[in-house]
Design a protein around this motif. Structure first.
Motif, short mmCIF file in Angstrom:
data_model
loop_
_atom_site.label_atom_id
_atom_site.label_comp_id
_atom_site.label_asym_id
_atom_site.label_seq_id
_atom_site.Cartn_x
_atom_site.Cartn_y
_atom_site.Cartn_z
N SER A 119 -88.88 63.71 -40.70
CA SER A 119 -87.97 64.84 -40.92
C SER A 119 -88.69 66.17 -40.74
CB SER A 119 -87.37 64.76 -42.32
OG SER A 119 -86.59 63.59 -42.48
N ALA A 120 -89.94 66.24 -41.20
CA ALA A 120 -90.70 67.48 -41.04
C ALA A 120 -90.87 67.83 -39.56
CB ALA A 120 -92.07 67.35 -41.71
N ALA A 121 -91.14 66.81 -38.73
CA ALA A 121 -91.26 67.05 -37.29
C ALA A 121 -89.94 67.56 -36.72
CB ALA A 121 -91.69 65.76 -36.59
N ARG A 160 -92.89 82.26 -35.45
CA ARG A 160 -94.12 82.87 -34.94
C ARG A 160 -95.13 81.85 -34.44
NH1 ARG A 160 -93.18 86.40 -39.42
NH2 ARG A 160 -94.69 85.26 -40.71
N LEU A 161 -94.93 80.59 -34.77
CA LEU A 161 -95.83 79.55 -34.27
C LEU A 161 -95.67 79.42 -32.76
CD1 LEU A 161 -95.46 76.69 -36.91
CD2 LEU A 161 -97.42 78.21 -36.61
N THR A 162 -96.76 79.45 -32.05
CA THR A 162 -96.69 79.27 -30.60
C THR A 162 -96.42 77.80 -30.28
OG1 THR A 162 -99.05 78.83 -30.37
CG2 THR A 162 -98.34 81.14 -30.29
N ASN A 163 -95.94 77.55 -29.08
CA ASN A 163 -95.68 76.17 -28.66
C ASN A 163 -96.96 75.34 -28.67
OD1 ASN A 163 -92.93 76.46 -28.28
ND2 ASN A 163 -93.14 77.09 -26.13
N ARG A 164 -98.10 75.99 -28.43
CA ARG A 164 -99.38 75.26 -28.41
C ARG A 164 -99.75 74.76 -29.79
NH1 ARG A 164 -103.95 78.11 -24.88
NH2 ARG A 164 -103.97 79.50 -26.68
N PRO A 179 -97.67 70.27 -30.77
CA PRO A 179 -98.63 69.21 -31.17
C PRO A 179 -98.47 68.80 -32.63
CG PRO A 179 -99.74 70.86 -29.86
CD PRO A 179 -98.39 71.41 -30.15
N VAL A 180 -98.25 69.77 -33.53
CA VAL A 180 -98.08 69.42 -34.95
C VAL A 180 -96.84 68.55 -35.12
CG1 VAL A 180 -97.56 70.34 -37.24
CG2 VAL A 180 -99.30 71.42 -35.83
N ALA A 181 -95.74 68.91 -34.47
CA ALA A 181 -94.52 68.12 -34.57
C ALA A 181 -94.72 66.72 -34.00
CB ALA A 181 -93.38 68.83 -33.86
N LEU A 182 -95.44 66.63 -32.89
CA LEU A 182 -95.68 65.31 -32.28
C LEU A 182 -96.55 64.44 -33.18
CD1 LEU A 182 -96.23 66.27 -28.53
CD2 LEU A 182 -94.27 65.06 -29.52
N VAL A 183 -97.57 65.04 -33.79
CA VAL A 183 -98.43 64.26 -34.70
C VAL A 183 -97.64 63.77 -35.90
CG1 VAL A 183 -100.38 64.43 -36.29
CG2 VAL A 183 -100.58 65.35 -33.98
N LEU A 184 -96.83 64.65 -36.50
CA LEU A 184 -96.01 64.25 -37.64
C LEU A 184 -95.05 63.14 -37.25
CD1 LEU A 184 -95.17 67.74 -39.20
CD2 LEU A 184 -96.57 65.94 -40.25
#
Length: 367
Positions: free
Chosen positions: A230-232, A187-191, A195-200
């Protein structure tokens, strides 16, 4: 209908683990953080089991996990006792490894993957409470393992118990599996997700570069970098997981291999390191160094062949533990059910599965 994408992901993780242990290539841990992915997939399955069966799922998961370990122990523990392992009450940890079971000099190497079962057991035992907390406080619960690991790495919480360190390192991936099972990642949007994955990935990558271990940039030596990187990876791999992957079965050989690796994942994982250790002397005898690509390829093939033999001998135990009909090689195509019989079975309820429910084989219906 089972999501074959998740099967492919698990199969790739198993292959990556084996190849890494043969080659020692640190880059593989960065390209595919297999252990965290395996814990995330296991967490997703555990959440599905708890949703369906409640706390009884813990006992069922133990039933599926431990018999394969007991077979390994029945073979290796007597051999270790005959070659110098003292007979103490700690040997009983081979029955239920909530701590590292004792091993002698060669057994410690050959059976080193036991740590995965130790962590798995603890995560299963913690899952009923963790899922209760996750449903009520999802974000704080998800962040808790990473905060624990950060406190350990910064020295705020020095000398933690080994199990607590493992909770900090891998339980976050397990909880991401909870989020996947609940549909939160999808359900998380790409927006938000990208960004969260990139920051991690950026923070984890910076920590990795600043804190190389004895083997360089091997994630296994850099806990905080491992957890964040790994989280990213998991956010993208599971958050954008396709609803189906029919392409996985278009090639019969590939589809069968994926099925076998999923149905025999525990057997492959428990046994492969023993063969890696047994073949290591070939480096000196034949001269196959880690720079000799042909030698490495031959060693990888030999390890998989030996694992295939032992899987044929003992892999059926996973079927029995999961209450499936035992098979020598899983994935055999069954003859089609006649339409009249299929209709009758459907009316009896035998062929009906609720989306998200697992069948007797322990497979998740993700329709």
């Amino acid at each position: 209908m089972r999501n074959r994408y998740l099967d492919v992901l698990r199969a790739l993780a198993i292959v990556r683990v084996v190849v890494y242990h043969v080659t020692g290539w640190a880059s593989l841990t960065l390209l595919f953080p297999a252990m965290s992915v395996m814990f995330a997939l296991a967490g997703s399955l555990m959440a599905a089991s708890l949703n369906r069966s409640g706390p009884m799922a813990v006992g069922r998961r133990m039933r599926r996990l431990l018999p394969s370990l007991w077979v390994v122990a029945a073979i290796f523990v007597p051999a270790m006792l005959l070659t110098g392992l003292p007979l103490t009450p700690k040997v009983l940890l081979w029955l239920f490894p909530v701590a590292d079971p004792p091993a002698n000099h060669w057994g410690a190497l050959a059976l080193s993957p036991i740590w995965y079962l130790r962590d798995y057991l603890w995560f299963v035992l913690a899952s009923p409470i963790a899922l209760w907390l996750f449903r009520r406080f999802p974000l704080p619960t998800l962040l808790a393992p990473y905060c624990l690991l950060l406190a350990i790495e910064l020295g705020i919480y020095p000398n933690p118990h080994g199990v607590l360190r493992e909770f900090g390192l891998y339980f976050g991936a397990w909880l991401l599996g909870f989020a996947h099972q609940a549909g939160m990642l999808r359900r998380l949007t790409n927006r938000v997700l990208i960004p969260v994955a990139l920051v991690l990935a950026a923070v984890g990558g910076a920590w990795i570069l600043a804190h190389p271990g004895p083997r360089g940039y091997d994630l296994n030596d850099i806990p905080l970098g491992n957890a964040l990187w790994s989280a990213a990876f998991i956010l993208v791999a599971l958050g954008r997981a396709p609803a189906a992957a029919a392409w996985a079965d278009r090639n019969a050989v590939f589809g069968r291999a994926v099925t076998v690796l999923n149905r025999r994942a525990l057997t492959v994982y428990l046994w492969h390191m023993a063969f890696v250790v047994a073949l290591t002397p070939l480096v000196d005898v034949v001269g196959w160094s880690h720079q000799d690509l042909l030698g490495l390829a031959i060693r990888i093939v030999l390890v998989f062949l030996l694992v295939g033999v032992v899987t044929a001998l003992f892999g059926w135990i996973e079927d029995v533990a999961a209450r499936r009909p035992p098979e020598l090689v899983p994935g055999r195509r069954r003859p089609p059910v006649p339409a009249g019989r299929r209709h009758a079975e459907g009316r009896a309820g035998d062929d009906h599965r609720v989306p998200g429910q697992r069948d007797r084989a322990g497979e998740v219906n993700v329709r």
